[in-house]
Design a protein around this motif. Sequence first.
Motif, mmCIF file in Angstrom:
data_model
loop_
_atom_site.group_PDB
_atom_site.id
_atom_site.type_symbol
_atom_site.label_atom_id
_atom_site.label_comp_id
_atom_site.label_asym_id
_atom_site.label_seq_id
_atom_site.Cartn_x
_atom_site.Cartn_y
_atom_site.Cartn_z
ATOM 1 N N GLU A 121 -1.967 4.931 9.538
ATOM 2 C CA GLU A 121 -3.024 4.571 8.646
ATOM 3 C C GLU A 121 -3.961 5.808 8.073
ATOM 4 O O GLU A 121 -4.012 5.767 6.876
ATOM 5 C CB GLU A 121 -4.160 3.736 9.537
ATOM 6 N N GLY A 122 -4.057 6.805 9.007
ATOM 7 C CA GLY A 122 -4.574 7.936 8.529
ATOM 8 C C GLY A 122 -3.756 8.701 7.447
ATOM 9 O O GLY A 122 -4.075 9.084 6.383
ATOM 10 N N ARG A 124 -1.454 7.124 5.294
ATOM 11 C CA ARG A 124 -1.750 6.195 4.222
ATOM 12 C C ARG A 124 -3.129 6.623 3.479
ATOM 13 O O ARG A 124 -3.057 6.831 2.453
ATOM 14 C CB ARG A 124 -1.774 4.771 4.631
ATOM 15 N N ASP A 125 -4.024 6.582 4.320
ATOM 16 C CA ASP A 125 -5.493 6.867 3.843
ATOM 17 C C ASP A 125 -5.449 8.280 2.860
ATOM 18 O O ASP A 125 -5.848 8.386 1.811
ATOM 19 C CB ASP A 125 -6.490 7.033 4.858
ATOM 20 N N GLU A 128 -3.300 7.937 -0.265
ATOM 21 C CA GLU A 128 -3.943 7.153 -1.365
ATOM 22 C C GLU A 128 -5.059 8.019 -1.973
ATOM 23 O O GLU A 128 -5.208 7.991 -3.038
ATOM 24 C CB GLU A 128 -4.533 5.940 -0.916
ATOM 25 N N LEU A 129 -5.812 8.575 -1.087
ATOM 26 C CA LEU A 129 -6.767 9.357 -1.558
ATOM 27 C C LEU A 129 -6.423 10.777 -2.617
ATOM 28 O O LEU A 129 -6.691 10.805 -3.542
ATOM 29 C CB LEU A 129 -7.823 10.248 -0.335
#
Length: 175
Positions: A121-122, A124-125, A128-129
């Motif tokens: 998740e980290g 992915r975040d 995306e950012l």
Amino acid sequence: NDPFVLAVGSGHRDFRTLFDALEPLKYRTIVISSPRALAGLTLPSFVENREGVPREEIRRLTRRARINAIPMNTDGVVGGTVTIVDTIRNGRGPIITRRSGVEDYITHDTSGLLVEPGDVEGWRDALELAWNDRSVRDRIDRGATAFADANCTDEAAGRALGRILDELAAQYEAN
């Protein structure tokens, strides 16, 4: 016009976490790595692996990539330093796994984005950012360039060696 994520290197890489993070995003990704580093993995349809790429082509791709990703595991000795230095010397702030030695080169949100080991998740975040926010990419690219210019050039190495030699000379003279 043709954005992509670039992941270079073979030593101590965690491509599984990177691929899992990218799966719902489907960002075009180019991996330049060895079969050993990718063993046991099925490359997603949006990932292309290239082998035997000349160093100058890797540098060109590094500069062209929207994101430079360096997914690491925490096994063994510090790894990835050649890729880190090549990336920042080419003016790019990477997304990289936090592990021993990385913070000698990368400061989170200044010269790159740090992600905890195995944190899908980290990753992915962060992906995306950086993919969607040019100001983030520009900021970490500027920070990476400034760090590389100050610390990772031949001139910087010469200054550091000069300081060491001066210290040794002073110790020799004192004895």
